[in-house]
Design a protein around this motif. Structure first.
Motif, short mmCIF file in Angstrom:
data_model
loop_
_atom_site.label_atom_id
_atom_site.label_comp_id
_atom_site.label_asym_id
_atom_site.label_seq_id
_atom_site.Cartn_x
_atom_site.Cartn_y
_atom_site.Cartn_z
N VAL A 48 1.04 -1.24 0.11
CA VAL A 48 0.00 0.04 0.05
C VAL A 48 1.15 1.30 -0.06
CG1 VAL A 48 -1.74 1.19 1.27
CG2 VAL A 48 -1.88 -1.21 1.14
N ILE A 49 0.64 2.00 -0.88
CA ILE A 49 1.61 3.26 -1.07
C ILE A 49 0.55 4.45 -0.61
CG2 ILE A 49 2.86 4.90 -2.28
CD1 ILE A 49 3.54 2.13 -4.19
N ARG A 50 0.67 5.32 0.36
CA ARG A 50 0.07 6.30 0.77
C ARG A 50 0.78 7.81 0.57
NH1 ARG A 50 -0.84 2.44 4.66
NH2 ARG A 50 -2.99 1.69 4.84
N ASP A 51 1.77 7.69 -0.10
CA ASP A 51 2.64 8.87 -0.09
C ASP A 51 3.01 9.40 -1.52
OD1 ASP A 51 6.02 9.58 0.06
OD2 ASP A 51 4.79 10.75 1.58
N PRO A 52 3.12 10.51 -1.84
CA PRO A 52 3.57 10.78 -3.17
C PRO A 52 5.02 10.73 -3.33
CG PRO A 52 2.56 12.99 -2.06
CD PRO A 52 2.57 11.58 -1.08
N ASP A 53 5.59 10.83 -2.62
CA ASP A 53 7.16 10.69 -2.87
C ASP A 53 7.46 9.28 -3.00
OD1 ASP A 53 7.52 13.43 -2.82
OD2 ASP A 53 7.97 13.30 -0.43
N ARG A 54 6.74 8.33 -1.98
CA ARG A 54 6.92 6.63 -2.24
C ARG A 54 6.46 6.53 -3.48
NH1 ARG A 54 9.07 2.67 -3.22
NH2 ARG A 54 8.32 0.52 -2.03
N ARG A 56 6.29 8.12 -6.30
CA ARG A 56 7.20 8.64 -7.42
C ARG A 56 8.27 7.67 -7.69
NH1 ARG A 56 11.22 11.62 -9.20
NH2 ARG A 56 10.61 13.12 -10.91
N GLN A 57 8.81 7.05 -6.63
CA GLN A 57 10.04 6.21 -6.49
C GLN A 57 9.67 4.93 -7.08
OE1 GLN A 57 11.19 6.12 -2.32
NE2 GLN A 57 12.31 7.89 -2.41
N PHE A 58 8.55 4.31 -6.48
CA PHE A 58 8.19 3.15 -6.98
C PHE A 58 7.80 3.20 -8.73
CE2 PHE A 58 5.26 -0.30 -7.89
CZ PHE A 58 5.40 -1.37 -7.22
N TRP A 59 7.15 4.37 -8.97
CA TRP A 59 6.78 4.20 -10.67
C TRP A 59 8.02 4.18 -11.39
CZ3 TRP A 59 2.78 3.53 -13.54
CH2 TRP A 59 2.81 3.95 -14.96
N LEU A 60 9.05 5.05 -10.89
CA LEU A 60 10.19 5.47 -11.65
C LEU A 60 11.00 4.19 -11.67
CD1 LEU A 60 10.85 9.26 -10.78
CD2 LEU A 60 9.76 8.02 -13.02
N GLN A 61 10.82 3.21 -10.88
CA GLN A 61 11.55 2.05 -10.89
C GLN A 61 11.33 1.31 -12.04
OE1 GLN A 61 11.18 0.30 -7.02
NE2 GLN A 61 13.07 1.28 -5.99
N LEU A 62 9.83 1.06 -12.23
CA LEU A 62 9.18 0.39 -13.46
C LEU A 62 9.62 1.19 -14.48
CD1 LEU A 62 6.05 -0.74 -11.61
CD2 LEU A 62 7.89 -2.16 -11.90
N HIS A 63 9.07 2.47 -14.60
CA HIS A 63 9.07 3.46 -15.90
C HIS A 63 9.95 4.47 -15.90
CE1 HIS A 63 5.81 0.44 -16.76
NE2 HIS A 63 5.29 0.77 -15.84
N PRO A 64 11.08 4.44 -15.76
CA PRO A 64 12.04 5.60 -15.52
C PRO A 64 11.84 6.65 -16.71
CG PRO A 64 13.43 3.62 -16.38
CD PRO A 64 12.04 3.31 -16.15
N ASP A 65 11.29 6.39 -17.71
CA ASP A 65 10.90 7.30 -18.72
C ASP A 65 9.78 7.98 -19.04
OD1 ASP A 65 13.88 7.11 -19.40
OD2 ASP A 65 13.49 5.38 -20.56
#
Length: 157
Positions: A48-54, A56-65
């Motif tokens: 569960v992700i409840r924080d915008p910074d977390r 962003r980090q999670f998404w960019l690990q999957l889709h950096p571009d």
């Protein structure tokens, strides 16, 4: 005195809802977060992700571009479910529903994410060497979240 005794007996005999009485689950709307192409999550997740910074980090690990999808974390949260990397193809993971029920506390609401893991049946021929599957969903924010997983098998006949 007789009236008082009868009144007390009536009050004591009146059925009260049990504290353990279960209220019916209510379906909660959710949306699958679309992805440009699936990334790879090698681990099993019930996250569960409840924080915008977390997020962003999670998404960019999957889709950096790729730009990070916007989520209003004041009222919403992101849920990640994953089966990890399997040594075979034909697997999938679904979130058929999210439900809300009364939790153990008076004001506690429990969100349950229902997850179905789909695996190939005995009659399936495996083609790909490995596969990773996961889902990202956005739903209403809740402090108490639980995951209920079940297995299903796909027939290839």
């Amino acid at each position: 005195m007789l009236r008082l005794t009868i009144s007390v007996l009536l009050i004591l005999a009146t059925p009260f809802p049990s504290a353990a009485a279960k209220r019916p689950d209510v379906d909660v709307p959710f949306a699958v977060i679309a992805e440009p192409e699936p990334g790879i999550l090698a681990d099993v997740y019930d996250l569960v992700i409840r924080d915008p910074d977390r997020w962003r980090q999670f998404w960019l690990q999957l889709h950096p571009d790729t730009p990070v999808p916007l989520v209003d974390f004041e009222t919403r949260m992101v849920v990640v479910v994953s089966m990890g990397t399997a040594p075979f193809s034909g697997i999938d993971i679904l979130v058929p529903r999210v439900t809300r029920s009364q939790g153990p506390g008076i004001r506690s609401l429990l969100l349950t994410v229902h997850v179905t893991e789909i695996r190939p049946g005995k009659d399936c021929v495996i083609h790909e060497p490995y596969r990773t599957t996961y889902k990202l969903i956005e739903t209403e924010a809740s402090h108490d979240v639980t995951f209920r997983r079940r297995n299903a098998y796909r027939s290839c006949r």
